[in-house]
Structures are given as structure tokens and as C-alpha cells.
Design a protein around this motif. Structure first.
Motif: not given
Lengths: 300, 279
Positions: A97-102, B32-39
């Protein structure tokens, strides 16, 4: 590829397990398990929770160390995995359930960079029914779509051997049928598949052979159609006023038809389902020879 | 979904080079780091908020040296920013990767395992460079910070920065194995970080701390990182404010390098690819 005879000898089976044991503290999770999986076979491992299925599969995948026993997977001991060996194996984990942002496409492309000869990510998305979700982030996918991504990631490196650990838990019936088609397609292409599942109809639909695991051992093994004497078991003829078990159900039905002068009220003729056999096997817990004659439980 | 292409015949095609995979990891981790915008927003905002606060609460010039409050806090907050992205964010992030199965999935790939760590460290470097650039821009524009003009000062900045980020990142990777779960990671990892900021000269000038605290803080890398950054932004005039009257750059390099090596050893020996509940 030309290989010396001694390697070919060891490669007769995709997987060979003898006397596998694994203990967690007081619990003997795997207690002397034997298993052979031939190349190109679809092999299902059935068993209740805690029977040792996942532990066994994770040992085969190289995730867990064993306490005892001999294990060979694609000619290697999985306790000493190499990159080359890993590139020949595909793994679909039980829970991911990795919640990837990709996005789906980015994820597949990224995983493809680890392999020498990966599948084309775009073609693969088409095949697993993810073409419309290619630009969606993994986080936004439904459970069924997530599972398709898991399978796509499992096969992107063109594995010779694919492990599927409870792949369709939580699927609706339609998604499950589509998933079975996908797996059947991989099997037709010669991929060896090891599947653990709780769904007996899944094992019946996909597997060439099944093994029932209970209390850390294989208690029965064979073709799902004949497992535990299923193929030769008596049929049960039931109607609204009674039921009998018989080797000659056709004769019994004809006889009943005469008695009722035509239609028999509430007639059913059944043989034990895989589920009946399975439940009996895991209750007994004793090893049974495949094809041994069995009596059928009278109640259902 | 049926017609899957037949697997190509097994050839001895070589696996992709570890460097290629490590760079691919770095690209993905950074994305991925930059897509977690609030972070991202809060990571960038944190040192700026502190700078605004401290520059508003305290003002003026340290006696006899001409060192401004903005100089003092810019140096300290860069150190704290490096530790924040490298140690805290990375440690919590990896604990989350372990909890949700990301790590387990990666461990099943034909990926050289160092590629994962290299990818993480490069993404932290990129993030921290941007964070520091924004902090410096604000300090220059609004608080009259004068950037050093000598090349030697920027050379010092470069090595303190790279050594500091690397040491903080390997410690972040190592500490990620400590929390029992991804949920407890923020609490477990934040405590040492917050305490270190108080005793390492980020919030409070180190000269105002009791000896035993200074001695304790001197074991850890943050104190030395901040000292290195002060040498860059406070210049020679500020050396008088140091406990020993000098920035001790040799010792800064030594301590940071020791933490980097020690952190690497910890990573290699204690890193867990699976969660505790996963055996």
C-alpha cells in the motif's frame, strides 16, 4: 543457451523444497515442508491463515531465512540472492500500500530501468487494463487498479517465475475474472507461476496443481479436479424428501423419476467441491495420498 | 488483456549499471519529494519563519564585533535546515517507506541496494540546496545580510555543506530503523533533533550554555556544522564570539567526517528492509 548437464539436472524443477522448517519463537510456522514446482506450471498453495503459506513463499522469494531444509529456486539457494537471480523472478506481495506520488507510467518506467530486457511499459499497461490510468498517481487508484499495478511491476522484467501472494483479495467478481485471464495469458507464455490464495475457485480456475498446507506441512497435493479423492468420490443425490450417496447417480435419478412419475421435487446431484475436500483436509491435518478413496460427509 | 508477448529468449544481456540505477533512483526520489507539496512548503518555510522571529525578537549588533543578529541566525538556521532535511525528514520518510512496503518491494528488485541510499542522499542534497538558497535570499533582501565575497569562504561553505548533508543523511537513514512503526517515527526522530538545535548554537548562542551542555553538544554534528557556517557568514570578526576564539575548521571537518563514516557503518549493519511486524 547451452548448459552443462549438471546444471540442467538441477534445473528440472523451477522450485524444489525438502524438509523446510521455520520457527518464530514458540511457533513452528513451517514444519518440514516438501514441494516441487515444474517449469511452466501454475502451482497454487492453499491453506488457512497461519498455515505457513506466506512464510514459505517469502523464503522462496529470498525475503526470509529458513532454519532448516534444502531450497532451490531457479537453480539457486534463495537465501543467497544475486541481482541476476532476482532479475529472473517476479514478486507480487500480499500487501503493498505504498502511497506513491508517482504516476502509473512513471512507476513502470522506473522499475523497468532495473532489468536487462524489460517489457515495454506502455504495452504492459494496455495488457493489464491500466492504459486509461497511465497518467494517474498510484495514490489515486482504486484497490483493484492498485493490484494491477502490482502485477504489472511483478512481470515487467519478463520473469521466468512469478510469485503471487493472495493476489485477488478484496476484488469484486468481475475484476477477479479479468485478473484470472491475465494470469492465464502469462501461463500460456510459459511463465512458471506460484500462487497463494484463500479462494478455492481461483485455484481451480488457474492452477495445474495445488498443494494444501496446514500446520506448516503439505497435507495434500495434486490436480485440483482429483485432489483428496475428489474425482472418484461418491455423488450425492438430494431431493426434497431425502438424500443418498451413490456411485451410480444416473441410475438413482432414473429410479427416483419413476417413483415420482416424472419430475423429482428439489433434485440436485453433486460431487464434493474443492472446498469440501479442502475443509476436510485442513481439519484432519494428516497427510493424505492423492487419489485415495474418500467418503463424503453427509451433511452440507 | 490476454495477448501477452512471449518472453524473449534468455540471453546473457547484462543488467543495467548500478550507477544508472542509482541516478534513476535519485530522479524518482527528488520528483516524489517535490510532489508532496505541503511538505515542500513547510520544509522551505521553517527556517525562514525562525529567521523572521529571531530577527524580530533580538536586534542589534554583538558588542565589539559588528556581527548582526541576521548573520548569526542565518548561519545557525542553515545548519538546522541541513539537519532537518537530512536527518529528520529523511529518517521519518524512510520509516514510512518501511511501514507501507515500499522498501520491501524495492528489496525484491534486481537493484543494487546502495542505489536506494544514493538516490535518497542526492534528493536530500537537491532539496537542501534550494532551501538554503531561499533562506539566503530572504536574509539578504530583508535583513541586510551581506554575503561573503571571498572565494575561500564559499569553498568552506561548499565542503561544510556537502559533508554536513551527507553526514545528516546517513544518520537519517540509520535512525529510520529505530522507531517501532512509521506512525511513531515523527515523535522518535524529532526529539533528538529539537534538543540538538537548542544546545548546538542554532537558537541560543553556544557561549551562553553551561559547560556540560557544550561538552555534550560537541559530540554531535550539528554544533560543528553551525560553527562551520558561522565562519562563512560571520567572517574573521565573529571568531571572537566562539568559545575558543577560533572556528576550528579542522575539527569541524574531522567531526563531520567521523559522523559520516560512523553513520555509513550503522546503515550497513542495522538497516532493515522490512517492518518489525513483518519479521
Amino acid at each position: 543457451m547451452i548448459l552443462p548437464g549438471w546444471i540442467l539436472g538441477g534445473m528440472k524443477h523451477a522450485i524444489r523444497v525438502r524438509g523446510l522448517k521455520k520457527r518464530y519463537g514458540e511457533v513452528q510456522a513451517v514444519a518440514g515442508l516438501d514441494l516441487d514446482v515444474a517449469h511452466g506450471e501454475v502451482f497454487a498453495v492453499l491453506g488457512p491463515n497461519g498455515a505457513g503459506k506466506s512464510t514459505t513463499v517469502e523464503i522462496l522469494e529470498g525475503y526470509r531465512e529458513r532454519d532448516e531444509g534444502e531450497v532451490t529456486v531457479l537453480g539457486r539457494d534463495p537465501a543467497r540472492p544475486t541481482r541476476e537471480w532476482r532479475s529472473r523472478i517476479g514478486i507480487v506481495l500480499q500487501t503493498a500500500d505504498d502511497r506513491a506520488e508517482l504516476t502509473v507510467r512513471e512507476t513502470l518506467r522506473h522499475f523497468a530501468t532495473c532489468y536487462a530486457n524489460p517489457r515495454d511499459p506502455d504495452e504492459l499497461m494496455e495488457q493489464v487494463g491500466l492504459a486509461d490510468s497511465a497518467g494517474k498517481r498510484i495514490r489515486q487508484l482504486s484497490g483493484g487498479q492498485r493490484r494491477r499495478v502490482d502485477v504489472a511491476l511483478g512481470v515487467i522484467g519478463r520473469p521466468e517465475l512469478l510469485f503471487l501472494d493472495e493476489p485477488t483479495t478484496g476484488f469484486d467478481p468481475e475484476a477477479r475474472r479479468q485478473f484470472w485471464d491475465l494470469i492465464a495469458g502469462l501461463a500460456r507464455d510459459g511463465t512458471t507461476i506460484v500462487l497463494t490464495t484463500h479462494y478455492l475457485e481461483e485455484a481451480e480456475a488457474l492452477a495445474d496443481r495445488v498443494a494444501v498446507v496446514a500446520r506448516g506441512r503439505v497435507v495434500a497435493e495434486g490436480d485440483p479436479a482429483t485432489l483428496g479423492g475428489r474425482g472418484t468420490a461418491k455423488a450425492r443425490v438430494a431431493w426434497s424428501e431425502g438424500e443418498i450417496e451413490t456411485d451410480t447417480p444416473t441410475a438413482a435419478v432414473l429410479e427416483l423419476s419413476r417413483r415420482y412419475d416424472g419430475e423429482i421435487p428439489g433434485l440436485t446431484v453433486t460431487r464434493p467441491t474443492l472446498e469440501d475436500v479442502y475443509l476436510r483436509l485442513i481439519e484432519a491435518g494428516e497427510p493424505l495420498a492423492d487419489g485415495a478413496p474418500q467418503t463424503v460427509g453427509s451433511a452440507s | 488483456m490476454t495477448a501477452t508477448p512471449a518472453p524473449a529468449p534468455r540471453t546473457a544481456a547484462p543488467l543495467p549499471s548500478p550507477i544508472k540505477i542509482a541516478l534513476a533512483r535519485a530522479a524518482v526520489e527528488t520528483k516524489v519529494l517535490f510532489r508532496e507539496r505541503d511538505a515542500v512548503v513547510f520544509t522551505f518555510a521553517l527556517p525562514i519563519v525562525f529567521l523572521v522571529l529571531f530577527a524580530s525578537i533580538f536586534s542589534g549588533v554583538a558588542e565589539g564585533t559588528g556581527v548582526t543578529v541576521a548573520q548569526l541566525y542565518t548561519a545557525g538556521l542553515i545548519g538546522s535546515g541541513v539537519m532537518g532535511t537530512g536527518f529528520q525528514n529523511l529518517g521519518i520518510g524512510i520509516a514510512g517507506d518501511r511501514e507501507d512496503g515500499t522498501l520491501k518491494r524495492l528489496a525484491g528488485l534486481p537493484m543494487p541496494r546502495p542505489a536506494y541510499f544514493i538516490g535518497k542522499i542526492i534528493s536530500v542534497l537537491v532539496m537542501t540546496v534550494l532551501q538554503v538558497a531561499i533562506l539566503l535570499a530572504i536574509a539578504v533582501l530583508f535583513y541586510g545580510l551581506e554575503l561573503p565575497s571571498e572565494v575561500s569562504a564559499w569553498a568552506t561553505f561548499a565542503w561544510v555543506f556537502v559533508l554536513g548533508v551527507s553526514a545528516a543523511a546517513v544518520l537519517g537513514i540509520a535512525v529510520s530503523s529505530l522507531p517501532r512503526s512509521g506512525k511513531s517515527a515523527a515523535a522518535v526522530i524529532s526529539l533528538p533533533f529539537v534538543v540538538l538545535q537548542f544546545v548546538s548554537g542554532v537558537f541560543i548562542p553556544i557561549t551562553e550554555l553551561p559547560d556540560w551542555l557544550v561538552n555534550a553538544a560537541s559530540i554531535f554534528p550539528l554544533k560543528w556544522m553551525c560553527q562551520g557556517f558561522r565562519s562563512v557568514f560571520l567572517g574573521d570578526a565573529g571568531a571572537a564570539l566562539e568559545l575558543t576564539g577560533s572556528y576550528e575548521l579542522g575539527r569541524v571537518a574531522l567531526v563531520l567526517a567521523a559522523w559520516l563514516i560512523g553513520g555509513l557503518v550503522l546503515c550497513v549493519t542495522t538497516f532493515r528492509w522490512k517492518g518489525r511486524r513483518d519479521g
